[in-house]
Motif scaffolding. Structure first.
Motif, PDB file in Angstrom:
ATOM      1  N   ARG A  92      61.076  85.513 171.638  1.00  0.00           N
ATOM      2  CA  ARG A  92      59.920  85.092 172.447  1.00  0.00           C
ATOM      3  C   ARG A  92      60.429  85.001 173.886  1.00  0.00           C
ATOM      4  NH1 ARG A  92      57.663  79.747 170.530  1.00  0.00           N
ATOM      5  NH2 ARG A  92      55.752  80.489 171.538  1.00  0.00           N
ATOM      6  N   ASP A 118      54.362  88.191 177.833  1.00  0.00           N
ATOM      7  CA  ASP A 118      53.168  88.659 177.136  1.00  0.00           C
ATOM      8  C   ASP A 118      52.778  87.770 175.967  1.00  0.00           C
ATOM      9  OD1 ASP A 118      52.892  90.819 178.862  1.00  0.00           O
ATOM     10  OD2 ASP A 118      54.142  92.136 177.628  1.00  0.00           O
ATOM     11  N   ASP A 119      53.614  86.781 175.649  1.00  0.00           N
ATOM     12  CA  ASP A 119      53.321  85.800 174.614  1.00  0.00           C
ATOM     13  C   ASP A 119      52.712  84.584 175.312  1.00  0.00           C
ATOM     14  OD1 ASP A 119      53.533  83.518 172.918  1.00  0.00           O
ATOM     15  OD2 ASP A 119      55.164  84.437 171.782  1.00  0.00           O
ATOM     16  N   THR A 121      65.038  92.939 181.852  1.00  0.00           N
ATOM     17  CA  THR A 121      64.384  92.129 180.835  1.00  0.00           C
ATOM     18  C   THR A 121      63.758  93.012 179.773  1.00  0.00           C
ATOM     19  OG1 THR A 121      63.937  90.459 182.517  1.00  0.00           O
ATOM     20  CG2 THR A 121      62.706  90.282 180.463  1.00  0.00           C
ATOM     21  N   ALA A 122      63.202  94.151 180.201  1.00  0.00           N
ATOM     22  CA  ALA A 122      62.608  95.085 179.242  1.00  0.00           C
ATOM     23  C   ALA A 122      63.652  95.605 178.271  1.00  0.00           C
ATOM     24  CB  ALA A 122      61.940  96.240 179.973  1.00  0.00           C
ATOM     25  N   ALA A 126      64.425  92.887 175.809  1.00  0.00           N
ATOM     26  CA  ALA A 126      63.359  92.794 174.823  1.00  0.00           C
ATOM     27  C   ALA A 126      63.448  93.913 173.798  1.00  0.00           C
ATOM     28  CB  ALA A 126      62.008  92.824 175.522  1.00  0.00           C
ATOM     29  N   ALA A 127      63.851  95.097 174.252  1.00  0.00           N
ATOM     30  CA  ALA A 127      63.975  96.230 173.330  1.00  0.00           C
ATOM     31  C   ALA A 127      65.117  96.005 172.347  1.00  0.00           C
ATOM     32  CB  ALA A 127      64.191  97.512 174.124  1.00  0.00           C
ATOM     33  N   ARG A 128      66.212  95.391 172.813  1.00  0.00           N
ATOM     34  CA  ARG A 128      67.351  95.117 171.928  1.00  0.00           C
ATOM     35  C   ARG A 128      67.050  93.984 170.961  1.00  0.00           C
ATOM     36  NH1 ARG A 128      70.266  95.404 176.737  1.00  0.00           N
ATOM     37  NH2 ARG A 128      70.677  93.162 176.721  1.00  0.00           N
ATOM     38  N   HIS A 129      66.204  93.041 171.398  1.00  0.00           N
ATOM     39  CA  HIS A 129      65.899  91.868 170.576  1.00  0.00           C
ATOM     40  C   HIS A 129      64.382  91.673 170.514  1.00  0.00           C
ATOM     41  CE1 HIS A 129      70.065  90.449 170.317  1.00  0.00           C
ATOM     42  NE2 HIS A 129      70.194  90.822 171.568  1.00  0.00           N
ATOM     43  N   PRO A 130      63.688  92.539 169.785  1.00  0.00           N
ATOM     44  CA  PRO A 130      62.222  92.436 169.727  1.00  0.00           C
ATOM     45  C   PRO A 130      61.740  91.147 169.076  1.00  0.00           C
ATOM     46  CG  PRO A 130      63.038  94.013 168.106  1.00  0.00           C
ATOM     47  CD  PRO A 130      64.196  93.673 168.985  1.00  0.00           C
ATOM     48  N   GLU A 131      62.640  90.453 168.389  1.00  0.00           N
ATOM     49  CA  GLU A 131      62.249  89.210 167.726  1.00  0.00           C
ATOM     50  C   GLU A 131      62.153  88.037 168.698  1.00  0.00           C
ATOM     51  OE1 GLU A 131      66.719  88.975 167.968  1.00  0.00           O
ATOM     52  OE2 GLU A 131      65.203  90.548 167.683  1.00  0.00           O
TER      53      GLU A 131
END
Length: 202
Positions: A118, A151-152, A107-108, A111-116
């Motif tokens: 949610r 984290d959101d 998942t990390a 998230a790094a590939r798609h920081p946009e």
């Protein structure tokens, strides 16, 4: 049109989630590989009432989107179309079936590939068959808990509400706990109440 829940993947996990969501009265959209044989027939028979759309349309028009596909498929999804949708990573690394090692895509990494995005991690730490077997109404004694990692805070709250409607007690945790939900982690495959789940992740 806006859907309450979008599910990418109409396999065993996606079908179980879709069934629970439809039974709960949610407006559900599903997407899968359009070249899959008899896809419309499968959706119509397994998930009557669900809207079959393409992945891009689903991402653009669903409040919450669950990725219920093998991890290698995720890389090819048009996740940039998600906009404000909350994206739920319900995938796991399965080397035997997908060729993905447990220390591979996480998942990390997503998230790094798609920081946009949610992004929230949940619905991955127990078997798809347990979804239909263990779902219980809110307040039922011994109701099974499901960790919701992110984290959101708003995204976690949205997904927690979906988890509750599906029949499980949501337990909100930070994204740093996401790896603990995966195979080999302290809660994977275990039937736990909310208090037991919190203790196991502490």
């Amino acid at each position: 049109m806006t859907y309450d829940l979008g599910i990418i993947g109409v396999g065993k996990l996606g079908s179980a989630l879709g069934r629970l969501a439809l039974d709960a009265g949610l407006d559900v959209a599903v997407a899968d590989d359009p070249s899959r044989p008899l896809l419309e027939l499968v959706v119509g028979s397994v998930l009557p009432g669900a809207h079959l759309v393409d992945a891009a349309a689903l991402l653009a028009s669903s409040a919450v989107v669950i990725l219920a596909v093998p991890q290698p498929v995720v890389a090819g999804l048009p996740l940039a179309q998600a906009g404000d949708a909350v994206v739920v990573d319900a995938t796991n690394a399965w080397e035997a079936t997908d060729g993905v090692r447990a220390d591979g895509p996480t998942t990390a990494a997503l998230a790094a590939r798609h920081p946009e995005l949610r992004l929230v991690k949940t619905l991955n730490h127990f078997a798809y068959a347990d979804l239909l077997a263990d779902a219980r109404p809110s307040g039922a004694p011994g109701r099974r808990a499901v960790a919701v990692a992110g984290d959101d805070a708003d995204a976690v709250a949205q997904v927690a509400a979906v988890v509750d409607v599906l029949g499980f007690d949501p337990v909100a945790v930070g994204m740093d706990s996401a790896e603990l939900l995966e195979p080999g982690g302290p809660v994977f495959g275990r039937v736990l109440t909310a208090s037991d789940l919190r203790a196991a992740l502490a």
